[in-house]
Motif scaffolding. Structure first.
Motif, mmCIF file in Angstrom:
data_model
loop_
_atom_site.group_PDB
_atom_site.id
_atom_site.type_symbol
_atom_site.label_atom_id
_atom_site.label_comp_id
_atom_site.label_asym_id
_atom_site.label_seq_id
_atom_site.Cartn_x
_atom_site.Cartn_y
_atom_site.Cartn_z
ATOM 1 N N SER A 46 13.358 143.679 19.211
ATOM 2 C CA SER A 46 12.808 142.373 18.635
ATOM 3 C C SER A 46 13.862 141.353 18.806
ATOM 4 O O SER A 46 14.124 140.677 17.839
ATOM 5 C CB SER A 46 12.687 142.728 16.972
ATOM 6 O OG SER A 46 13.954 143.088 16.572
ATOM 7 N N SER A 83 13.824 138.340 20.072
ATOM 8 C CA SER A 83 13.109 136.965 19.542
ATOM 9 C C SER A 83 12.840 136.987 18.244
ATOM 10 O O SER A 83 13.219 136.050 17.496
ATOM 11 C CB SER A 83 11.854 136.687 20.580
ATOM 12 O OG SER A 83 11.099 135.596 20.340
ATOM 13 N N ASP A 84 11.979 138.011 17.843
ATOM 14 C CA ASP A 84 11.328 137.630 16.491
ATOM 15 C C ASP A 84 12.453 137.987 15.158
ATOM 16 O O ASP A 84 12.234 137.594 14.139
ATOM 17 C CB ASP A 84 10.259 139.126 16.292
ATOM 18 C CG ASP A 84 8.979 138.685 17.017
ATOM 19 O OD1 ASP A 84 8.944 137.513 17.121
ATOM 20 O OD2 ASP A 84 7.986 139.502 16.836
ATOM 21 N N SER A 85 13.590 138.484 15.507
ATOM 22 C CA SER A 85 14.704 138.752 14.715
ATOM 23 C C SER A 85 15.931 138.013 14.693
ATOM 24 O O SER A 85 16.981 138.078 14.272
ATOM 25 C CB SER A 85 15.090 140.017 14.663
ATOM 26 O OG SER A 85 13.909 141.133 14.418
ATOM 27 N N LYS A 94 15.163 132.126 13.368
ATOM 28 C CA LYS A 94 13.871 132.265 13.245
ATOM 29 C C LYS A 94 13.625 132.980 11.798
ATOM 30 O O LYS A 94 12.648 132.562 11.205
ATOM 31 C CB LYS A 94 13.129 133.423 14.517
ATOM 32 C CG LYS A 94 11.963 133.177 14.085
ATOM 33 C CD LYS A 94 11.142 133.942 15.255
ATOM 34 C CE LYS A 94 9.603 133.574 15.760
ATOM 35 N NZ LYS A 94 9.237 134.526 16.955
ATOM 36 N N GLN A 139 11.636 131.479 8.107
ATOM 37 C CA GLN A 139 10.517 132.091 7.237
ATOM 38 C C GLN A 139 11.133 132.586 5.739
ATOM 39 O O GLN A 139 10.238 132.962 4.911
ATOM 40 C CB GLN A 139 10.257 133.636 8.025
ATOM 41 C CG GLN A 139 9.958 133.406 9.096
ATOM 42 C CD GLN A 139 9.431 134.773 10.117
ATOM 43 O OE1 GLN A 139 8.781 135.532 9.453
ATOM 44 N NE2 GLN A 139 10.446 134.947 10.940
ATOM 45 N N LYS A 194 6.788 144.653 12.184
ATOM 46 C CA LYS A 194 5.507 144.690 12.828
ATOM 47 C C LYS A 194 4.188 144.703 11.737
ATOM 48 O O LYS A 194 3.476 143.994 11.884
ATOM 49 C CB LYS A 194 5.560 145.995 13.889
ATOM 50 C CG LYS A 194 6.159 145.323 15.250
ATOM 51 C CD LYS A 194 5.756 146.156 16.254
ATOM 52 C CE LYS A 194 6.446 145.933 17.411
ATOM 53 N NZ LYS A 194 6.252 146.975 18.636
ATOM 54 N N GLN A 234 3.954 141.207 10.108
ATOM 55 C CA GLN A 234 3.353 140.422 11.144
ATOM 56 C C GLN A 234 2.136 140.613 11.360
ATOM 57 O O GLN A 234 1.196 139.552 11.460
ATOM 58 C CB GLN A 234 4.247 140.495 12.578
ATOM 59 C CG GLN A 234 5.511 139.796 12.335
ATOM 60 C CD GLN A 234 6.448 140.557 13.579
ATOM 61 O OE1 GLN A 234 6.048 141.256 14.446
ATOM 62 N NE2 GLN A 234 7.294 139.425 14.083
ATOM 63 N N SER A 239 12.746 131.694 25.849
ATOM 64 C CA SER A 239 12.470 132.908 24.732
ATOM 65 C C SER A 239 11.566 133.753 25.275
ATOM 66 O O SER A 239 11.212 134.879 24.673
ATOM 67 C CB SER A 239 11.877 131.987 23.633
ATOM 68 O OG SER A 239 10.700 130.997 24.061
ATOM 69 N N ASP A 284 8.420 127.907 18.616
ATOM 70 C CA ASP A 284 9.487 129.274 18.496
ATOM 71 C C ASP A 284 9.964 129.255 20.082
ATOM 72 O O ASP A 284 10.479 130.332 20.436
ATOM 73 C CB ASP A 284 8.469 130.459 18.443
ATOM 74 C CG ASP A 284 8.121 130.632 17.085
ATOM 75 O OD1 ASP A 284 8.841 130.245 16.225
ATOM 76 O OD2 ASP A 284 6.874 131.090 16.750
#
Length: 606
Positions: free
Chosen positions: A41, A43-45, A49, A53, A349, A352, A480, A516
């Motif tokens: 993860s 990108s998401d972590s 980012k 949130q 996940k 999300q 990204s 993003d």
């Protein structure tokens, strides 16, 4: 009103947290944890980012567990092959970004849980080549004599004997793992380094607690020792085994007859998985037995120390295993977990993909006042559905999960709160009005988030200068989505420069296409070496200096953006009529409305 009510409950819990340091896990804790990553993860972590949130996450989560933040060599490394303890440039961002994220979460009442990997340690080149680190004026370095005598089933000793090195005289106190060197926690040097590292995590970086990786690899007594010294507010161990073995490990962490760590409730996860994958919801019944034993939360003596989950980064990625991951009914799995005692840990996940339902589940749990030590009673158990009632400090909640949850008739005194095809929550009538208001708050929040604000693309410029004597400068860039911007390695040779503050800077401009989107860069001479470490997550104008310091033969890059500030740009070929924006980019064509710099002075274009 309802938000303030729940916040007041969380405030009272925070007192309990601060008063129970080094006690494994707080008693009567009503918090919910988010696992803020999954496998790969990257990108998401990203720290940046996740920090963005924080406002939303802090309304529902009290803890966030993030990947190991230490430097682990190279890009795209999940952190389970630790190389440095005190250098925290990772695949998820810089140390500055990490500190900012932890601080932001802390300000909003969310504690950050570090992924602590101390069973094993990677090396630089040979089997025994550990890096030398300096922290607070002290040097720390693992030695060959800190490696367990039977590491890798004796293969390491065979190599060491052949090459003139000595290992520890002590065998491993737990299971061997061949991916890196298993370190001997009986060693005074290891003990000193680990304790300094844990102190750094808590008291320098600002973490609130630890998730200990692979605790089967060393004796539980060392976890007790480390936690007694460090005094984290939260500690949870990954003892991947049946409940009997997990309970034995928790007992092994005791000091003065009190456990110093909680543990993940693996058998809870496997019960939920079997109920879903085998389409048999009687698997959740607490009177059933299987090879792994009963989940920790079914035992009142261990309930406080149970961190429950239904999926994590390891179980979810085992796609080739016939039993993993959970193949459906994700909402039902989470609904059951969030209705039960223990401290639930939601998988990123799932958050999300099921955010709306999870917000309502967590809110219902907190409204009812369910804690890690709440009591529960089974209401119905059949192949098609299962029902359980949990009593909190403010009321009760009945959770029904399965293929036909509507088949269960809730008793009088309960109001349906939230539901989907595979689960229903009922709250006791004394909370019905409060739930109505809370549901309204969540709906309004979602409506605000769904407002379609059009993103306006913008340009950024990266400026780089070099303190070394390189003959040319190459920019290797990927974005990204892992798309290469300047072609294959080693990228493109830069020729465009500007002069600022008496220095020459190589530049390249990129377009940021959505919120993003970011670019990552490596600078080199174009021949592979020398080169720099990765520079990641760039989505604004940046000034970088390639220093003379190196890390694993790669030059360290320093971000000097703040030090440079906004100054009058000057190109190498002077042009007094040139116009620049306030970030130093030369404007081509007629500038639009805004503030610009021309001839060393600010001008305003109407």
């Amino acid at each position: 009103m309802i938000r303030r009510f729940i916040a007041a409950l969380m405030f009272m819990t925070s007192f309990a947290v601060n008063d129970t340091k080094a006690q494994g896990w707080p008693s009567d804790y009503d918090g919910v944890m988010l696992q803020g990553f999954y496998w790969d993860s990257y990108s998401d972590s990203k720290w940046t980012k996740l920090e963005k949130q924080a406002d939303e996450l802090s309304k529902y989560f009290d803890l966030i567990w993030i990947p190991n933040s230490g430097y682990c060599s190279g890009s795209n490394n999940m952190g389970y092959l630790p190389l440095f303890y005190f250098n925290h440039l990772s695949s998820f961002g810089t140390e500055d970004a990490l500190r900012s994220m932890i601080s932001t979460f802390k300000d909003k009442g969310v504690g950050t849980i570090a992924d602590v990997v101390i069973n094993h340690h990677a090396t630089l080149a040979s089997w025994v080549d550990f890096p030398l680190e300096t922290y607070n004026g002290k040097e720390y370095q693992l030695q060959s004599t800190d490696i367990c005598a039977n590491d890798d089933g004796g293969s390491c000793k065979t190599w060491a004997d052949k090459n003139g090195y000595s290992l520890s005289s002590n065998n491993d106190t737990g299971e061997d793992w061949s991916g890196a060197r298993d370190i001997d926690h009986k060693s005074d040097n290891v003990n000193t380094i680990v304790k300094a590292y844990l102190d750094f995590l808590l008291n320098d970086l600002g973490y609130s607690g630890f998730r200990y990786d692979m605790v089967k690899g060393y004796s539980a007594s060392f976890t007790a020792d480390y936690n007694t010294t460090a005094k984290p507010s939260f500690s949870v161990g990954e003892y991947w085994d049946g409940s009997t073995s997990i309970k034995k490990w928790i007992d092994g962490t005791k000091v003065s007859d009190e456990p110093t760590s909680a543990a993940f409730d693996f058998q809870f996860r496997y019960r939920v998985r079997d109920a879903i994958n085998q389409n048999n919801w009687t698997k959740l019944a607490d009177n059933t037995s299987d090879a792994g034993g009963r989940p920790l939360i079914y035992d009142s003596s261990y309930r406080r120390y149970a961190v429950t989950f239904v999926e994590n980064h390891d179980t979810e990625k085992r796609a080739n295993d016939s039993q993993d991951p959970i193949k459906g009914d994700t909402l039902a799995a989470n609904a059951y977990m969030l209705a039960m005692p223990g401290t639930p840990c939601v998988f990123l996940k799932h958050w999300q993909n099921c955010k709306g339902a999870l917000k309502r589940m967590i809110s219902a749990r907190k409204l009812v006042g369910i804690t890690n030590q709440s009591t529960y009673s089974q209401k119905a158990s059949s192949q098609l559905y299962y029902a359980v009632e949990t009593t909190g400090s403010n009321g009760s909640l009945i959770c029904v999960v399965g293929k036909t949850p509507e088949s269960y008739s809730a008793p009088s005194g309960y109001t349906k709160a939230v539901s989907a095809d595979d689960f229903i929550y009922y709250v006791s009538d004394n909370l019905a009005d409060a739930w109505t208001e809370l549901e309204k708050d969540i709906t309004e929040e979602e409506a605000e988030q769904n407002i379609d604000d059009e993103f306006t693309p913008y340009d950024i410029t990266v400026y780089v200068r070099n303190e070394n004597t390189w003959s040319k400068m190459n920019f290797y860039v990927w974005d990204s989505s892992n798309t290469q911007i300047n072609g294959n390695w080693p990228g493109m040779t830069m020729t465009e420069t500007v002069t600022r503050n008496g220095y020459t800077w190589y530049t390249q401009t990129f377009t940021i296409t959505d919120e993003d989107y970011y670019v990552n860069l490596v600078f080199s001479t174009g021949t592979g070496t020398p080169q720099t470490i990765d520079v990641t997550d760039v989505n604004e104008d940046k000034y970088y200096v390639i220093t003379t310091s190196s890390l694993q033969s790669k030059y360290v890059v320093e971000d000097v953006t703040e030090a440079v500030g906004v100054n009058t740009p000057q190109t190498q070929t002077s042009d007094d009529n040139a116009i620049y924006d306030i970030s130093g980019r030369r404007v081509v064509g007629e500038p639009s409305n805004g503030i610009y710099i021309k001839g060393g002075k600010k001008i305003v274009m109407p």
